[in-house]
Structures are given as C-alpha cells and as structure tokens.
Design an enzyme around this catalytic site. Sequence first.
Site, short mmCIF file in Angstrom:
data_model
loop_
_atom_site.label_atom_id
_atom_site.label_comp_id
_atom_site.label_asym_id
_atom_site.label_seq_id
_atom_site.Cartn_x
_atom_site.Cartn_y
_atom_site.Cartn_z
N ARG A 164 42.50 18.78 9.04
CA ARG A 164 42.72 19.63 10.22
C ARG A 164 42.59 21.11 9.88
O ARG A 164 42.17 21.91 10.72
CB ARG A 164 44.09 19.33 10.83
CG ARG A 164 44.13 18.01 11.57
CD ARG A 164 45.49 17.73 12.17
NE ARG A 164 45.47 16.55 13.01
CZ ARG A 164 46.52 16.03 13.60
NH1 ARG A 164 47.70 16.61 13.46
NH2 ARG A 164 46.41 14.95 14.35
N LYS A 217 47.74 -2.78 20.23
CA LYS A 217 48.33 -3.18 21.51
C LYS A 217 47.46 -2.81 22.71
O LYS A 217 46.97 -1.69 22.81
CB LYS A 217 49.72 -2.56 21.68
CG LYS A 217 50.74 -3.05 20.66
CD LYS A 217 52.11 -2.45 20.92
CE LYS A 217 53.15 -2.99 19.95
NZ LYS A 217 54.50 -2.44 20.21
N GLY A 256 43.60 9.36 15.03
CA GLY A 256 44.60 8.38 14.62
C GLY A 256 44.11 7.43 13.56
O GLY A 256 43.55 7.82 12.53
N GLY A 307 46.85 11.16 20.34
CA GLY A 307 47.32 11.01 21.71
C GLY A 307 46.49 11.79 22.70
O GLY A 307 46.21 11.32 23.82
#
Length: 422
Positions: free
Chosen positions: A44, A214, A374, A398
């Site tokens: 980053r 999920k 992620g 996110g």
Amino acid sequence: MTATIFKKQFTNITEINWQGKTALVREDLNVPQDEAGKITDDTRIKAALPTIKYLLAQGANVVLVSHLGRPKGKVISELSLKPVADRLAELLQGSEVQQSDAKNPVQFISETTLDAAKNAVNQLPSGYLAVLENIRFYSEEEQNDAAFAEKLAQFADYFVNDAFGTSHRAHGSTTGIAKHLPAVAGFLMEKEINSLSMVLNSDAPITAIIGGSKVSTKITVLENLMPRVKNIIIGGGMIFTFLKAQGFSVGSSLLEDDYVDLAKSLLERSGLSGMATIHLPKDIVVADRFSADAKYKTVMADEISEGWMGLDVGPATMVAVNTLISDSTIVLWNGPLGVFEIPQFSAGTRLLAESVAKLTQEPGTQFQSILGGGDTVAAIEQFSIPFNSFTHVSTGGGACLEFLEGKTLPGIAALMENPAKN
C-alpha cells in the site's frame, strides 16, 4: 479532462497548478507489521508513491494523512505511523522530487493534537512532505466530527483523496474535510474507480470469478453483476451453498443454509436473456478434515460423501475455467477458489492466478484483468506473482466489494460534491 463514474465527475491531480500550494493527501497506509514493529508488506505504501511523487515534483507541499489499525481514538504507541514514515522515506530516497531535506525526505509529525501538529508543519521549509501521526488516534475521526474536519482542512489548500481502501467510510479525513477544501482524486483513487467502473459498464465479454468462503458476503455483488457480465464462476466455500441449491449432498463442507434459496434464485436466472451464466465446479478436492495432514481426494461435484468437506476445485474445473477466461476480454477476480493457505488445497487458486497473469501479459493482447482486494491479494502474494502481471489489483477489500455492489462510496461521493477547479 475530468474522469467520469456513473456520469458524475471528479478532478484529477494533473488539472491543478500545485506550485506553492499545500495538498492534504489521504492515503490508506494501513500496512501489516510484525511484533517488532517491522512492516511485513509495503504494497500500500508503494501504491501511494505515484501521487506523492507527482505532487512533490510539481512544487507542492504535502501533508500525508492515514490510519493504522483500530486504536479507537486512543494513542497507542504500537500503532504509530512512524515505521510507515520511515519506510516511505526509504522508498523516496533517490527519487527526482522536490524535497526539503535530501537525507530525510519525510518529516514525521509525532504530535497528537491538531494544533501542535499544525505548528510543527508550519515550521517546515517549502517543498516538505509531512506525515501526520495516526489519524485514528483522534476519536473525532471516525465520528466524522465537523469541527475536527474543519480544523484538519486548515493544513492545506486542497484535499487529495488517494485512499480507495477507506472510501467506504464517512470519516473526518475522507468525507468531512471535503466540505472545507476543494477535492481532487489521486492517481491510485482514479485508477481504482476507472478499473472497477469498466467492469460494471463495459459491453465487452466479461467473466467474473467470485470466490471466498461465504455467499452472505458476496450475494449483493452477485446480484449486481448478473445483468452486467457474460459469465460468473463460483469458487471457494460459496460453492457448496450453490450445490445444495441444486439438490446435491455437500458432506461436511461449509454451508449457509439461510442462503440456499437465494442461490437457487440466482441459478434459475442463469443464462436467461440479459443475465450471466453461472458456472459451478465440475470436480472438487475433498478432505476428511480441515487440516494440512488430512486425507484428500478428487471427486465429481455431485459425489461428495458424508464426512468429507470440499476445500478446493479440481483439475477438470480448471480446464473449464481456462476456456471461459480465454474467451473473455475482461476478467474480474474477487476471492480464492479454495483454501489456498494450505498447499494441498491451493492448486485451483494458483492455476487461476497464473492463467490470468499469462493472458494479461501476452504481447498485443486486449485482455484486461481486474483483481479485488483482501484474500485475492494475499493469494497472489503467496504465489509470488508480481502485481504488475495484472491490469489492476485493488488495494481495497471492503471498499472494492461495496463498489461492485453498485454503491456510491462516501469518499468518492465527496470528490464529486466539491471538485477542485484550478
């Protein structure tokens, strides 16, 4: 020329005359560190360099703002941005940018009140790059306190938001400050917006590979992509909720019973006019337990026995996946295909990463690869595949998901509500 997203506009940093101006730059430098405080992944920080270098080269003063961890408004020494500032200084050494001190291009401001920090910044010579202490040491930051944002705005002439990874949060340094300063998009922010917008708005053949554990975390993404892409490949633990929706046994695999009906609804729309075709694995690597030393084998997707759990996709699936992505112009990949952290169950994710990278790097290709943040980033790092092997690797986890869900993120909306004019 301004960039566009959903017919709205924001200002690019190349449109501003920065000579003698001060830019307050919000970056996402929330990087992992070990127990000794050593940065273990500076991705980053490196992603922020193009914006920082450009501003300094154009004669701007730069006040850099970021968060690190979750101090919840308290000063926690282990979450200081000092190691980040030190690593940034190392990366800038030798850069052809205007610097206040060639031996120490980064001035770390350790004060933890805005008044003291501003006094320290005011004492720096022209052409400085100042890194403020962790902005989340202030409780007002996450509260998006108006007075806090106004005081923060007093540091600069312009607000540059380059922190896509935090753009889904309405905080003082991401949205509040834009009410008091004209806003500009940094290079990384612009690339994130344009790359992800291309997936949502292109007429080219797009294959979306959506993995992860999920369905509940990806259901809105899947709903939003259905009318926008040609193919959707389901991977990861999500597979088994979809297999259950088809009436198949999934053994002891990860299963979200509450989402079986939703998965069934998506499958019923698969391939209908204007809707993507959903592709499920042909074969599955199953194990008798979740462990690196488990017994494992490959079975057809509809032949998972009781007591066995699916932990990766099989070789026949990867042949089909390679055919689909080879016939696509754009591939969006968000989420691993299996439990890549365990070598025995990493083959699907590794082969996918290698195939997408190879297609992206072919000479003269028009193929473009957009990777979500992620776990997808963690996977390609584990496989030692350079980020520049892909068209774009998102720095936001996110934020990337919410963008793909079709939401307008607060940090991006702020850029459009108060765009800078030169």
